[in-house]
Design a protein around this motif. Structure first.
Motif, mmCIF file in Angstrom:
data_model
loop_
_atom_site.group_PDB
_atom_site.id
_atom_site.type_symbol
_atom_site.label_atom_id
_atom_site.label_comp_id
_atom_site.label_asym_id
_atom_site.label_seq_id
_atom_site.Cartn_x
_atom_site.Cartn_y
_atom_site.Cartn_z
ATOM 1 N N CYS A 95 -78.284 -30.761 -44.819
ATOM 2 C CA CYS A 95 -78.043 -31.165 -45.956
ATOM 3 C C CYS A 95 -78.656 -32.730 -45.845
ATOM 4 O O CYS A 95 -78.132 -33.531 -45.015
ATOM 5 C CB CYS A 95 -76.535 -31.302 -46.435
ATOM 6 S SG CYS A 95 -76.211 -32.290 -48.054
ATOM 7 N N ILE A 96 -79.647 -33.093 -46.832
ATOM 8 C CA ILE A 96 -79.824 -34.636 -46.679
ATOM 9 C C ILE A 96 -79.131 -35.586 -47.729
ATOM 10 O O ILE A 96 -79.610 -36.704 -47.965
ATOM 11 C CB ILE A 96 -81.491 -34.583 -46.917
ATOM 12 C CG1 ILE A 96 -81.928 -33.800 -48.357
ATOM 13 C CG2 ILE A 96 -82.067 -33.930 -45.824
ATOM 14 C CD1 ILE A 96 -83.411 -33.764 -48.501
ATOM 15 N N ARG A 97 -78.063 -34.977 -48.383
ATOM 16 C CA ARG A 97 -77.490 -35.615 -49.538
ATOM 17 C C ARG A 97 -78.210 -36.382 -50.683
ATOM 18 O O ARG A 97 -78.020 -37.267 -50.863
ATOM 19 C CB ARG A 97 -76.493 -36.598 -48.883
ATOM 20 C CG ARG A 97 -75.300 -36.926 -49.523
ATOM 21 C CD ARG A 97 -74.079 -35.914 -49.419
ATOM 22 N NE ARG A 97 -73.478 -36.288 -48.107
ATOM 23 C CZ ARG A 97 -72.824 -37.539 -47.780
ATOM 24 N NH1 ARG A 97 -72.664 -38.252 -48.643
ATOM 25 N NH2 ARG A 97 -72.228 -37.427 -46.636
ATOM 26 N N CYS A 98 -79.287 -35.422 -51.024
ATOM 27 C CA CYS A 98 -80.099 -35.957 -52.164
ATOM 28 C C CYS A 98 -79.312 -35.646 -53.362
ATOM 29 O O CYS A 98 -79.846 -36.100 -54.409
ATOM 30 C CB CYS A 98 -81.236 -35.115 -52.129
ATOM 31 S SG CYS A 98 -81.076 -33.265 -52.661
ATOM 32 N N GLY A 160 -82.613 -25.431 -48.871
ATOM 33 C CA GLY A 160 -82.130 -23.931 -48.997
ATOM 34 C C GLY A 160 -81.061 -23.750 -48.471
ATOM 35 O O GLY A 160 -80.572 -22.471 -47.981
ATOM 36 N N ILE A 161 -80.087 -24.436 -48.777
ATOM 37 C CA ILE A 161 -78.519 -24.243 -48.506
ATOM 38 C C ILE A 161 -78.113 -23.273 -49.513
ATOM 39 O O ILE A 161 -78.178 -23.372 -50.554
ATOM 40 C CB ILE A 161 -77.784 -25.346 -48.429
ATOM 41 C CG1 ILE A 161 -78.426 -26.482 -47.066
ATOM 42 C CG2 ILE A 161 -76.093 -25.089 -48.130
ATOM 43 C CD1 ILE A 161 -77.650 -27.542 -47.035
ATOM 44 N N PRO A 162 -77.345 -22.054 -49.000
ATOM 45 C CA PRO A 162 -76.934 -21.048 -49.830
ATOM 46 C C PRO A 162 -75.676 -21.476 -50.800
ATOM 47 O O PRO A 162 -74.789 -20.896 -50.544
ATOM 48 C CB PRO A 162 -76.852 -19.754 -48.946
ATOM 49 C CG PRO A 162 -76.427 -20.355 -47.632
ATOM 50 C CD PRO A 162 -77.048 -21.829 -47.542
HETATM 51 S S1 SF4 Z 1 -79.367 -30.157 -52.853
HETATM 52 FE FE1 SF4 Z 1 -76.955 -30.786 -52.402
HETATM 53 S S2 SF4 Z 1 -76.608 -29.300 -50.450
HETATM 54 FE FE2 SF4 Z 1 -78.973 -29.532 -50.765
HETATM 55 S S3 SF4 Z 1 -79.540 -31.158 -49.681
HETATM 56 FE FE3 SF4 Z 1 -79.307 -32.113 -51.608
HETATM 57 S S4 SF4 Z 1 -77.094 -32.737 -51.642
HETATM 58 FE FE4 SF4 Z 1 -77.479 -31.323 -49.885
#
Ligand code: SF4
Ligand code: SF4
Ligand code: SF4
Length: 205
Positions: A95-98, A160-162
């Motif tokens: 996770c890049i905390r976007c 692509g985190i589920p």
């Molecule tokens: S969308 Fe959410 S889970 Fe995915 S990289 Fe960004 S902050 Fe992390």
């Protein structure tokens, strides 16, 4: 071949049984729906809106394919707690905390999100996996009873985190415990504003 095509270049997309048929340059190709649809689309309980001013097209005859849409979640449930922990550690290490998941979520609309608080500071700003995990756990609790299983958080995540696996588990837990599904009954009081005196623990009485 379809990968290099823009959606505008496709001639037609239709449902044919449990397949999606795509026509391009006069040629037709069929794909199993389970391969091309998002899990939450496969499991959609309301493919025709319950209320609308104008319905475009015909009411949908799609039937929710719940087993197909639960595959990822069921696999996770079969893991031991230690394996599951390792799974999520690996996932949230990416996770890049976007905050795309938060931005796209229709239930996340706070003017000031808890992650931006500094007194107290709930999570550190740098994307350590532990803080990333806490961010998602707290976010899931915050949207409990408001999440509609739209799946957008997972779709928007650039790595692509589920995320839907977490959101759907909470959605099902809310349904199981409170028989409540967000957005399906306009007369129902929002879940977290409705409670009975008997439900209160001594602390709140
Ligand atoms: S969308 Fe959410 S889970 Fe995915 S990289 Fe960004 S902050 Fe992390
Ligand atoms: S699935 Fe739930 S948590 Fe995810 S974007 Fe939709 S409403 Fe938000
Ligand atoms: S994660 Fe919680 S505090 Fe942040 S925007 Fe979503 S509901 Fe609000």
């Amino acid at each position: 071949r379809l990968v290099v095509k823009d959606r505008d270049e496709l001639d037609d997309i239709t449902w044919e049984g449990d397949k999606v048929a795509i026509k391009v340059d006069g040629e037709k190709k069929e794909f199993p729906a389970t391969e091309v649809l998002f899990d939450n689309c496969l499991a959609c309980e309301f493919p025709t809106p319950q209320e609308y001013d104008i319905l475009l097209g015909e009411p949908s005859s799609l039937v929710a394919n719940k087993p197909a849409a639960q595959g990822k979640i069921e696999k996770l449930k079969q893991l031991t707690p230690e394996q599951r922990w390792e799974f999520w550690e690996n996932e949230f290490s990416r996770c890049i905390r976007c905050y795309a998941c938060r931005s796209v979520c229709p239930a996340c609309f706070c003017q000031r999100c808890f992650v931006e608080e500094t007194e107290p500071q709930w999570v550190l700003p740098m994307p350590r996996w532990q803080d990333n995990l806490i961010f998602q756990i707290v976010r899931n609790i915050h949207v409990a009873g408001r999440c509609t299983d739209c799946g957008e958080c997972e779709r928007a995540c650039p790595v692509g985190i589920p995320l839907r696996s977490l959101a759907k588990e909470m959605y099902d837990t809310v349904d199981e415990l409170f028989h409540y599904k967000a957005g399906t009954d306009k007369e129902a009081a929002p879940l977290l504003t409705a409670y009975e005196f008997e439900e209160a623990e001594d602390l709140f009485r």
